[in-house]
Motif scaffolding. Structure first.
Motif, PDB file in Angstrom:
ATOM      1  N   LYS A 217       0.486  29.760  15.249  1.00 31.01           N
ATOM      2  CA  LYS A 217      -0.872  30.462  15.865  1.00 31.01           C
ATOM      3  C   LYS A 217      -1.933  29.413  15.065  1.00 31.01           C
ATOM      4  N   ASP A 218      -3.063  29.001  15.760  1.00 32.69           N
ATOM      5  CA  ASP A 218      -4.097  28.134  15.140  1.00 32.69           C
ATOM      6  C   ASP A 218      -3.957  26.583  15.110  1.00 32.69           C
TER       7      ASP A 218
ATOM      8  N   VAL B  71      -3.555  26.357  19.617  1.00 33.86           N
ATOM      9  CA  VAL B  71      -2.409  27.106  19.925  1.00 33.86           C
ATOM     10  C   VAL B  71      -2.867  28.753  19.709  1.00 33.86           C
ATOM     11  N   ALA B  72      -3.170  29.361  20.856  1.00 36.80           N
ATOM     12  CA  ALA B  72      -3.661  30.602  20.955  1.00 36.80           C
ATOM     13  C   ALA B  72      -2.733  31.726  20.247  1.00 36.80           C
ATOM     14  N   LYS B  73      -1.772  31.558  20.300  1.00 36.40           N
ATOM     15  CA  LYS B  73      -0.562  32.274  19.803  1.00 36.40           C
ATOM     16  C   LYS B  73       0.875  31.588  19.520  1.00 36.40           C
ATOM     17  N   GLU B  74       1.344  32.114  18.537  1.00 33.98           N
ATOM     18  CA  GLU B  74       2.787  31.226  18.077  1.00 33.98           C
ATOM     19  C   GLU B  74       3.633  31.163  19.173  1.00 33.98           C
ATOM     20  N   THR B  75       4.089  29.951  19.209  1.00 33.06           N
ATOM     21  CA  THR B  75       4.741  29.704  20.434  1.00 33.06           C
ATOM     22  C   THR B  75       6.147  28.834  19.777  1.00 33.06           C
TER      23      THR B  75
END
Length: 442
Positions: free
Chosen positions: A343-344, A330-334
């Motif tokens: 994220k992560d 996950v590149a950014k909080e979604t």
């Protein structure tokens, strides 16, 4: 005596009270370590909540349960089904556009496919002749060898020999460690895979140096394999891939083309022996396509006309489930469907669940090429990924299997030596005996 009874009482109290508490702490440790700080930093009231499910034991997660179902019980679908209620969806990342576009353009052109079809067949014909002379073979081993020889030729212009045989073993060791627990000490699959990777890096670097030296010779011709193409890729600023990028992408393409194609080919040999009615229809179609001699080559245009054969290929790919699952970071909080994915975190996509789900495929464990008279429901057939993550070599893999089936069906008959052999599921699903067959010419 009283002191002894007192000690025993304390010991029993620790077992009855302390042990459950310890087990509970271990089970909820990941929740406390990872989830609690997120909740404290960003209260969930009025906001999306974290995805459902438990994070398992410290360091191990649910690996022990996973291995129990995949390796010990041999019932992977039960493990996957138990996670179904926690399923959310897929978050797609950005593809490596330069490499992907190059492979798409270089492999999928009609002229290129025609050329590749002619390159593949000599080794296929020779392999089948060798199998029939031996009488009995382990199909998985022989198919891997044949496929790797073709991949080696197409991707890095390497001919059969001791070096290619050594690379074959190194790639197999590397693949076994790709999804193993990352425990880097002697004796573990991950440690061995790392050693194999280092040796392969050295071999590929040496091949790259040879190519560069040949290019410096005035008038030296390129071999026009995929490694040559990767060496020439440039971005908008005219920058080329570094040597490390060329090597990493070359190895990645070999793994992708080698493992998926060889496993699907192995499964189709197995399933055709189990389903003689399917083999009969396949043989009839290919006999009608046969040229003057069984060894004569067919073209990529011929392959496109083999309608039933191509349905057999699709069904073998579905049954093979070469990649049971894939990970995405996950590149950014979604936020997705009311859930917050930090994220992560890692998103796990269970591809095998799609291909063995009776909601999408009727009687999913039955080998039935006729199900492909109608296309699969959108998003339910992802043997090569989907969208921007679609494997650029999927057309090549399909054609390779179809060409092999042509020569196999018109010239040979075979049967399983161990028709009741069980199935192992790690690192990839295959019959426990490696599909031992008795094979002869028709």
């Amino acid at each position: 005596m009283e002191s002894s009874n007192s000690i025993e009482g304390v010991f029993m109290a620790w077992i009855l009270v302390g042990l459950p508490v310890l087990v509970g702490m271990l089970w909820w440790w990941n929740e406390l370590w990872y989830v609690l700080p997120l909740m404290l930093r960003r209260p969930s009231s009025g906001r999306a909540k974290l995805p459902p499910g438990n994070m398992g034991l410290p360091f191990l997660g649910e690996m022990l349960t996973f291995l129990w179902y995949f390796k010990i019980l041999g019932r992977p679908d039960e493990f996957i089904d138990s996670k179904r209620r926690n399923s959310l969806g897929v978050v797609r990342g950005k593809a490596h556009a330069r490499v992907r576009n190059y492979v798409l353009n270089s492999v999928n052109r009609p002229k290129t496919l025609q050329h590749i079809a002619q390159q593949l067949q000599p080794k296929m014909v020779a392999a089948l002749q060798s199998w029939s002379q031996k009488g009995k073979v382990i199909a998985s081993d022989e198919i891997k060898k044949m496929t790797f020889e073709n991949i080696g030729k197409l991707f890095v212009s390497m001919e059969p020999g001791p070096l290619l045989d050594s690379m074959n073993k190194l790639f197999q060791g590397m693949v076994k460690g790709i999804r193993a627990q990352p425990l880097n000490f002697p004796g573990t699959a991950s440690h061995y895979a790392t050693k194999c990777k280092r040796k392969l890096d050295e071999i590929f670097l040496e091949e790259l140096k040879k190519k560069k030296e040949k290019r410096q010779i005035n008038g030296a011709e390129k071999t026009n394999d995929l490694m040559d193409g990767l060496m020439e890729i440039k971005d908008e600023q005219g920058n080329q891939l570094s040597d490390t990028e060329v090597i990493e992408n070359s190895m990645g393409l070999v793994i992708g083309g080698y493992e998926s194609t060889s496993l699907a080919t192995m499964w189709v040999v197995y399933c055709l022996a189990k389903y003689p009615n399917v083999l009969q229809k396949l043989r009839e179609e290919n006999m009608a396509m046969k040229k003057n001699k069984p060894e004569d080559f067919i073209t990529s245009e011929d392959v496109s006309k083999l309608k039933y054969t191509n349905k057999v290929v699709e069904e073998s790919l579905r049954m093979a489930n070469t990649v049971a699952f894939v990970f995405r970071s996950v590149a950014k909080e979604t936020e997705f469907e009311g859930y917050r994915i930090p994220k992560d975190w890692k998103v796990l996509v269970w591809l095998r669940y799609l291909h063995t789900n009776s909601e999408y495929f009727d009687d999913p464990l039955c080998f039935n090429p006729d199900r492909w008279d109608e296309p699969a429901k959108a998003g339910t057939f992802q043997v090569f990924g989907l969208g921007p993550r679609l494997c650029p070599g999927n057309t090549l893999a399909r054609m390779s299997i179809a060409v092999f089936l042509h020569h196999l069906s018109i010239g040979y008959k075979w049967e399983l030596v161990n028709p009741d052999a069980g199935v192992t599921y790690l690192p990839h699903p295959k019959p426990a005996d490696g599909v031992e067959i008795a094979i002869s010419k028709i």
